[in-house]
Design a protein around this motif. Structure first.
Motif, short mmCIF file in Angstrom:
data_model
loop_
_atom_site.label_atom_id
_atom_site.label_comp_id
_atom_site.label_asym_id
_atom_site.label_seq_id
_atom_site.Cartn_x
_atom_site.Cartn_y
_atom_site.Cartn_z
N LYS A 185 -5.57 8.70 13.72
CA LYS A 185 -4.27 8.03 13.75
C LYS A 185 -4.20 7.09 12.55
CE LYS A 185 -1.68 4.75 16.67
NZ LYS A 185 -1.72 4.01 17.96
N TRP A 186 -3.04 7.00 11.91
CA TRP A 186 -2.92 6.11 10.77
C TRP A 186 -1.76 5.14 10.94
CZ3 TRP A 186 -1.34 11.26 10.39
CH2 TRP A 186 -0.01 11.49 10.05
N GLU A 187 -1.92 3.97 10.34
CA GLU A 187 -0.85 2.98 10.25
C GLU A 187 -0.78 2.51 8.80
OE1 GLU A 187 -0.69 -0.23 12.99
OE2 GLU A 187 -1.23 0.99 14.73
N PHE A 188 0.33 2.83 8.15
CA PHE A 188 0.53 2.46 6.75
C PHE A 188 1.73 1.53 6.64
CE2 PHE A 188 -1.48 6.33 4.38
CZ PHE A 188 -2.65 6.15 5.08
N ILE B 218 6.51 0.87 -3.43
CA ILE B 218 7.01 0.00 -2.36
C ILE B 218 6.11 -1.22 -2.22
CG2 ILE B 218 7.46 -0.14 0.12
CD1 ILE B 218 8.26 2.81 -0.01
N GLU B 219 4.79 -0.99 -2.30
CA GLU B 219 3.86 -2.11 -2.29
C GLU B 219 2.47 -1.64 -2.72
OE1 GLU B 219 2.88 -3.50 1.82
OE2 GLU B 219 4.66 -2.31 2.26
N LYS B 220 1.62 -2.61 -3.08
CA LYS B 220 0.26 -2.31 -3.50
C LYS B 220 -0.69 -2.39 -2.31
CE LYS B 220 0.84 -3.88 -8.28
NZ LYS B 220 0.33 -4.79 -9.34
N ILE B 221 -1.73 -1.56 -2.36
CA ILE B 221 -2.74 -1.53 -1.30
C ILE B 221 -4.06 -2.04 -1.87
CG2 ILE B 221 -4.07 -0.05 0.24
CD1 ILE B 221 -1.19 -0.44 1.10
N ARG B 222 -4.70 -2.92 -1.14
CA ARG B 222 -5.97 -3.49 -1.58
C ARG B 222 -7.08 -3.34 -0.54
NH1 ARG B 222 -4.03 -2.71 -5.58
NH2 ARG B 222 -3.20 -4.14 -7.15
N LYS C 68 0.89 -5.12 8.03
CA LYS C 68 -0.12 -5.69 7.15
C LYS C 68 0.12 -5.09 5.76
CE LYS C 68 -3.44 -6.32 10.88
NZ LYS C 68 -4.79 -6.02 11.42
N HIS C 69 0.73 -5.87 4.90
CA HIS C 69 1.32 -5.32 3.69
C HIS C 69 0.34 -4.73 2.69
CE1 HIS C 69 5.55 -6.13 4.26
NE2 HIS C 69 5.24 -7.30 4.80
N ASP C 70 -0.91 -5.11 2.69
CA ASP C 70 -1.82 -4.59 1.67
C ASP C 70 -2.93 -3.74 2.27
OD1 ASP C 70 -3.23 -6.53 2.99
OD2 ASP C 70 -4.05 -7.48 1.19
N THR C 71 -2.74 -3.24 3.51
CA THR C 71 -3.84 -2.63 4.24
C THR C 71 -3.46 -1.28 4.84
OG1 THR C 71 -4.64 -4.85 4.83
CG2 THR C 71 -5.52 -2.99 6.09
N LEU C 72 -4.36 -0.29 4.68
CA LEU C 72 -4.25 0.99 5.37
C LEU C 72 -5.17 0.96 6.58
CD1 LEU C 72 -4.42 3.54 2.39
CD2 LEU C 72 -2.42 2.35 3.32
N ILE C 73 -4.69 1.42 7.73
CA ILE C 73 -5.48 1.40 8.96
C ILE C 73 -5.67 2.83 9.47
CG2 ILE C 73 -5.55 0.65 11.37
CD1 ILE C 73 -3.94 -1.81 10.53
N THR D 77 6.47 -0.01 9.51
CA THR D 77 5.14 0.58 9.50
C THR D 77 5.26 2.05 9.87
OG1 THR D 77 4.12 -1.51 10.19
CG2 THR D 77 2.82 0.48 10.51
N LYS D 78 4.51 2.90 9.16
CA LYS D 78 4.47 4.32 9.50
C LYS D 78 3.22 4.59 10.33
CE LYS D 78 7.37 6.45 6.02
NZ LYS D 78 7.51 7.57 5.06
#
Length: 253
Positions: free
Chosen positions: A192-195, A67-71, A175-180, A201-202
């Motif tokens: 808690k996570w936001e992907f 779906i998208e790349k994470i950096r 935030k398309h390239d970021t895991l929180i 956003t999940k």
């Protein structure tokens, strides 16, 4: 060989059991209790983030359904502490990714059955597995990949630890390239996570008493809840079938 459960563990175990069977002498059967749509819905309960390192370890399964790349990774801790790191990873469509592994396994000659495991017994060096439709399957090796509340592991005396989690799919700017990740005492050792997930956003967290009042920014489009395994396994009693389950088979490959 019989694999029960077509999630990440079961589908990859079945795939590699056939992929590494160069002489095509190994009979492998993969059983999944959920039908197609329920299977897809069940595996939506996941942030669906994976590291690029994973695909180095399982190099014959390639990244797909991306779906998208994470950096980037952002961690927020009590005391206004923010930790920024980088990573190479992906957000994948987990249900379709797993289905793709199963399809590859079937193309290699593996057998796939949509049915539910009920019980098993051992007799004269053979394991006899009973399915929900009353049918029996005989096997020499049995791999328990039937989820956090595994019936097979329970009978073997292996206790898994589980927790209830909730995840919301939210219509909000992502935030398309970021895991929180947000760590706080209220999550009792979890987070808690936001992907990012396409244009949504999940947002997920442990299902605790205060979770009902957790403020979610944006419009909630869907909510997923289920028990999730964590922290490994505990063996709390001996069972004479234990030497016939997955790990012995794996050690012989």
């Amino acid at each position: 060989m019989l694999v029960v459960g077509a999630g990440p563990a079961g589908s990859s175990a079945a795939f590699f059991s056939k992929f590494l069977d160069e002489d095509d002498k190994r009979e492998v059967c993969l059983i999944e209790r959920l039908d197609n749509q329920k299977y897809l819905n069940y595996h939506e309960m996941c942030g669906e983030g994976v590291s690029d390192d994973l695909f180095s370890d399982i190099s014959h399964i390639k990244p797909s359904c991306i779906i998208e790349k994470i950096r980037k990774v952002r961690e927020y801790w009590p005391g206004d502490i923010e930790i920024k790191t980088t990573m190479n990873g992906y957000i994948i469509d987990r249900p379709l990714f797993l289905k793709g592994i199963v399809d590859q396994y079937v193309k290699l000659g593996g057998k796939y059955i949509q049915n539910s495991f009920v019980d098993f017994i051992e007799k004269e060096g053979e394991i006899k597995v009973k399915l929900s439709d009353g049918e029996f399957v005989k096997t020499k090796y049995l791999i328990a990949a039937d989820g956090a509340n595994s019936l097979i592991r329970k009978k073997l005396g292996i206790k898994g630890r589980v927790k209830p989690f909730i995840q919301n799919v939210v219509d909000k700017e992502t935030k398309h390239d970021t895991l929180i990740f947000e760590y706080d005492e209220k999550w009792k050792g979890d987070y808690k996570w936001e992907f990012p997930h396409g244009e949504t956003t999940k947002v997920g967290f442990p299902f605790l008493k205060h979770s009902d009042s957790e403020k979610i920014e944006g419009t909630i489009l869907a909510t997923h809840t289920r028990m999730v395994g964590f922290g490994g396994l505990e063996i709390y009693k001996a069972y004479d079938l234990s030497n016939r389950v997955g790990w012995k088979y794996g050690n012989q490959m």
